[in-house]
Design a protein around this motif. Structure first.
Motif, PDB file in Angstrom:
ATOM      1  N   VAL A  15       9.697   4.896   0.702  1.00  0.00           N
ATOM      2  CA  VAL A  15       9.537   5.334  -0.850  1.00  0.00           C
ATOM      3  C   VAL A  15       9.380   6.843  -0.714  1.00  0.00           C
ATOM      4  O   VAL A  15       8.605   7.266  -0.118  1.00  0.00           O
ATOM      5  CB  VAL A  15       8.089   4.587  -1.333  1.00  0.00           C
ATOM      6  N   GLY A  16      10.254   7.338  -1.428  1.00  0.00           N
ATOM      7  CA  GLY A  16      10.407   8.683  -1.585  1.00  0.00           C
ATOM      8  C   GLY A  16      10.784   9.241  -0.344  1.00  0.00           C
ATOM      9  O   GLY A  16      11.533   8.884   0.472  1.00  0.00           O
ATOM     10  N   ASP A  17       9.765  10.074  -0.049  1.00  0.00           N
ATOM     11  CA  ASP A  17       9.939  10.859   1.467  1.00  0.00           C
ATOM     12  C   ASP A  17       9.080  10.272   2.514  1.00  0.00           C
ATOM     13  O   ASP A  17       8.711  11.053   3.427  1.00  0.00           O
ATOM     14  CB  ASP A  17       9.905  12.474   1.481  1.00  0.00           C
ATOM     15  N   THR A  18       8.439   9.148   2.142  1.00  0.00           N
ATOM     16  CA  THR A  18       7.267   8.487   3.074  1.00  0.00           C
ATOM     17  C   THR A  18       7.486   7.094   3.456  1.00  0.00           C
ATOM     18  O   THR A  18       8.725   6.758   2.755  1.00  0.00           O
ATOM     19  CB  THR A  18       6.016   8.956   2.881  1.00  0.00           C
ATOM     20  N   ARG A  19       7.029   6.162   3.575  1.00  0.00           N
ATOM     21  CA  ARG A  19       6.964   4.738   3.785  1.00  0.00           C
ATOM     22  C   ARG A  19       5.615   4.230   3.148  1.00  0.00           C
ATOM     23  O   ARG A  19       4.541   4.879   3.359  1.00  0.00           O
ATOM     24  CB  ARG A  19       7.168   4.452   5.197  1.00  0.00           C
ATOM     25  N   ALA A  20       5.776   3.075   2.733  1.00  0.00           N
ATOM     26  CA  ALA A  20       4.868   2.194   2.266  1.00  0.00           C
ATOM     27  C   ALA A  20       4.713   0.925   3.138  1.00  0.00           C
ATOM     28  O   ALA A  20       5.449   0.467   3.827  1.00  0.00           O
ATOM     29  CB  ALA A  20       4.933   1.782   0.936  1.00  0.00           C
ATOM     30  N   LEU A  21       3.329   0.505   3.125  1.00  0.00           N
ATOM     31  CA  LEU A  21       3.064  -0.647   4.138  1.00  0.00           C
ATOM     32  C   LEU A  21       2.905  -2.044   3.130  1.00  0.00           C
ATOM     33  O   LEU A  21       2.481  -2.082   2.173  1.00  0.00           O
ATOM     34  CB  LEU A  21       1.631  -0.299   4.715  1.00  0.00           C
ATOM     35  N   VAL A  22       3.844  -2.854   3.711  1.00  0.00           N
ATOM     36  CA  VAL A  22       4.019  -3.972   3.002  1.00  0.00           C
ATOM     37  C   VAL A  22       3.163  -5.080   3.806  1.00  0.00           C
ATOM     38  O   VAL A  22       3.336  -5.230   4.985  1.00  0.00           O
ATOM     39  CB  VAL A  22       5.334  -4.511   2.974  1.00  0.00           C
ATOM     40  N   LEU A  23       2.243  -5.877   2.935  1.00  0.00           N
ATOM     41  CA  LEU A  23       1.428  -6.733   3.570  1.00  0.00           C
ATOM     42  C   LEU A  23       2.251  -8.245   3.376  1.00  0.00           C
ATOM     43  O   LEU A  23       2.310  -8.665   1.932  1.00  0.00           O
ATOM     44  CB  LEU A  23      -0.083  -6.884   2.973  1.00  0.00           C
ATOM     45  N   GLY A  24       2.774  -8.911   4.187  1.00  0.00           N
ATOM     46  CA  GLY A  24       3.665  -9.858   3.832  1.00  0.00           C
ATOM     47  C   GLY A  24       3.174 -11.220   4.342  1.00  0.00           C
ATOM     48  O   GLY A  24       1.865 -11.297   4.136  1.00  0.00           O
ATOM     49  N   LEU A  75       3.781   7.199  -5.618  1.00  0.00           N
ATOM     50  CA  LEU A  75       3.732   6.191  -6.650  1.00  0.00           C
ATOM     51  C   LEU A  75       4.897   6.064  -7.654  1.00  0.00           C
ATOM     52  O   LEU A  75       5.514   4.922  -7.936  1.00  0.00           O
ATOM     53  CB  LEU A  75       2.482   5.905  -7.464  1.00  0.00           C
ATOM     54  N   PRO A  76       5.225   7.405  -8.359  1.00  0.00           N
ATOM     55  CA  PRO A  76       6.324   7.311  -9.281  1.00  0.00           C
ATOM     56  C   PRO A  76       7.887   6.671  -8.819  1.00  0.00           C
ATOM     57  O   PRO A  76       8.356   6.434  -9.550  1.00  0.00           O
ATOM     58  CB  PRO A  76       6.380   8.613  -9.661  1.00  0.00           C
ATOM     59  N   PHE A  77       7.786   6.866  -7.357  1.00  0.00           N
ATOM     60  CA  PHE A  77       8.977   6.328  -6.937  1.00  0.00           C
ATOM     61  C   PHE A  77       9.329   5.005  -6.642  1.00  0.00           C
ATOM     62  O   PHE A  77      10.147   4.505  -6.426  1.00  0.00           O
ATOM     63  CB  PHE A  77       9.354   7.216  -5.800  1.00  0.00           C
ATOM     64  N   TRP A  78       8.104   4.277  -6.913  1.00  0.00           N
ATOM     65  CA  TRP A  78       8.299   2.821  -6.639  1.00  0.00           C
ATOM     66  C   TRP A  78       8.783   1.998  -7.935  1.00  0.00           C
ATOM     67  O   TRP A  78       7.867   2.065  -8.851  1.00  0.00           O
ATOM     68  CB  TRP A  78       6.900   2.247  -5.888  1.00  0.00           C
ATOM     69  N   ALA A  79       9.794   1.433  -7.985  1.00  0.00           N
ATOM     70  CA  ALA A  79      10.178   0.762  -9.384  1.00  0.00           C
ATOM     71  C   ALA A  79       9.793  -0.758  -9.496  1.00  0.00           C
ATOM     72  O   ALA A  79      10.224  -1.542 -10.345  1.00  0.00           O
ATOM     73  CB  ALA A  79      11.822   0.675  -9.410  1.00  0.00           C
ATOM     74  N   GLY A  80       9.164  -1.193  -8.273  1.00  0.00           N
ATOM     75  CA  GLY A  80       8.811  -2.713  -8.381  1.00  0.00           C
ATOM     76  C   GLY A  80       9.782  -3.688  -8.384  1.00  0.00           C
ATOM     77  O   GLY A  80      10.971  -3.436  -7.700  1.00  0.00           O
ATOM     78  N   ALA A 107       0.866  -1.206  -0.020  1.00  0.00           N
ATOM     79  CA  ALA A 107       0.020  -0.022   0.050  1.00  0.00           C
ATOM     80  C   ALA A 107       1.053   1.205  -0.035  1.00  0.00           C
ATOM     81  O   ALA A 107       1.472   1.445   0.981  1.00  0.00           O
ATOM     82  CB  ALA A 107      -1.002  -0.086   1.154  1.00  0.00           C
ATOM     83  N   ILE A 108       0.840   2.014  -1.086  1.00  0.00           N
ATOM     84  CA  ILE A 108       2.008   2.925  -1.417  1.00  0.00           C
ATOM     85  C   ILE A 108       1.092   4.306  -1.252  1.00  0.00           C
ATOM     86  O   ILE A 108       0.084   4.296  -2.103  1.00  0.00           O
ATOM     87  CB  ILE A 108       2.797   2.724  -2.495  1.00  0.00           C
ATOM     88  N   PRO A 109       1.422   5.498  -0.695  1.00  0.00           N
ATOM     89  CA  PRO A 109       0.725   6.651  -0.835  1.00  0.00           C
ATOM     90  C   PRO A 109       0.942   7.212  -2.230  1.00  0.00           C
ATOM     91  O   PRO A 109       1.845   7.031  -2.812  1.00  0.00           O
ATOM     92  CB  PRO A 109       1.544   7.605   0.252  1.00  0.00           C
ATOM     93  N   GLU A 110      -0.331   7.652  -2.709  1.00  0.00           N
ATOM     94  CA  GLU A 110      -0.476   7.966  -3.950  1.00  0.00           C
ATOM     95  C   GLU A 110       0.590   9.114  -4.467  1.00  0.00           C
ATOM     96  O   GLU A 110       1.093   8.902  -5.776  1.00  0.00           O
ATOM     97  CB  GLU A 110      -1.762   8.595  -4.569  1.00  0.00           C
ATOM     98  N   VAL A 111       1.169   9.870  -3.694  1.00  0.00           N
ATOM     99  CA  VAL A 111       1.941  10.996  -4.013  1.00  0.00           C
ATOM    100  C   VAL A 111       3.197  10.355  -4.426  1.00  0.00           C
ATOM    101  O   VAL A 111       4.180  11.105  -4.877  1.00  0.00           O
ATOM    102  CB  VAL A 111       2.019  12.052  -2.715  1.00  0.00           C
TER     103      VAL A 111
END
Length: 171
Positions: free
Chosen positions: A58-67, A28-33, A22-26
Motif C-alpha cells: 500500500v503506497g510505499d509500505t505494506r499493510a497486514l491482512v488478517l485472513g 490510508l488514502p492509498f487504500w481503495a478497498g 491493519a494499514i499504516p495511517e500515513v
C-alpha cells in the motif's frame, strides 16, 4: 492494565464478511478497498491472502491482512496481540483465556513487517479515507521492524481464538 472483566473495555472490529486489514495511517488514502477496476481491487488483493496473515503493498509500505475468517478482532496492547474471537460465551470468557492461549500457541511462520508508525484496523472492503466511518481501531506502533506471527488456539471448552502477535525486532 485494562480489566477485561469490565464489559466493553476492549474495542472490537468486525467485517462485513471479508478480511480485516491493519494499514499504516500515513498510507490510508492509498487504500481503495473494494473500489477499483473490474479485474482487481485492493480488497481482492487482501482476499487472496492465504492463511491467518499476509502482507500487501500500500503506497510505499505494506499493510497486514488478517485472513482466514472474518472474526471480531481486538488489539490488546499489553500482549502486543490482535485477538480474533472465534467462540466464547462472553467477552470476559474469551479475554480471560488470552494468557493461557499465548502460552499454548503453536505459531505459524513469522512475517517481517516494516511499520512507519500507527496503524488502523478495519474491514478491507472500505477505502482507507473512509475507515473512520466504519468499525475501526487505531493501534499505536512505534516506527520500526516487527515480527508478526499467528496461531489458532482452543484454550478451553468452547473458547476458541485466533492470535496475531506483533513484536518489535528492530529500528
Amino acid at each position: 492494565m485494562v480489566s477485561h472483566a469490565d464489559q466493553g473495555a476492549v474495542e472490537w472490529v468486525e467485517s462485513g464478511g471479508g478480511p480485516l486489514i491493519a494499514i499504516p495511517e500515513v498510507v490510508l488514502p492509498f487504500w481503495a478497498g473494494a473500489d477499483g477496476d473490474e479485474t482487481s481491487s485492493d480488497y481482492d488483493r487482501a482476499c487472496e491472502v492465504e492463511g491467518y496473515i499476509g502482507l500487501v503493498p500500500v503506497g510505499d509500505t505494506r499493510a497486514l491482512v488478517l485472513g482466514d475468517e472474518p472474526a471480531s478482532t481486538a488489539f490488546l496492547p499489553e500482549y502486543g496481540t490482535f485477538v480474533r474471537w472465534s467462540a466464547a460465551d462472553s467477552e470476559a470468557a474469551l479475554l480471560d483465556r488470552v494468557p493461557e492461549a499465548l502460552s499454548a500457541a503453536e505459531w505459524e511462520p513469522e512475517v517481517q513487517w516494516d511499520v512507519p508508525g500507527d496503524v488502523v484496523l478495519f474491514d478491507a472492503a472500505w477505502p482507507g479515507h473512509e475507515s473512520a466511518r466504519t468499525d475501526h481501531v487505531r493501534v499505536a506502533l512505534e516506527p520500526g521492524r516487527y515480527a508478526v506471527r499467528a496461531a489458532y488456539v482452543e484454550p478451553g471448552p468452547e473458547v476458541w481464538m485466533g492470535l496475531v502477535q506483533v513484536r518489535r525486532t528492530g529500528g
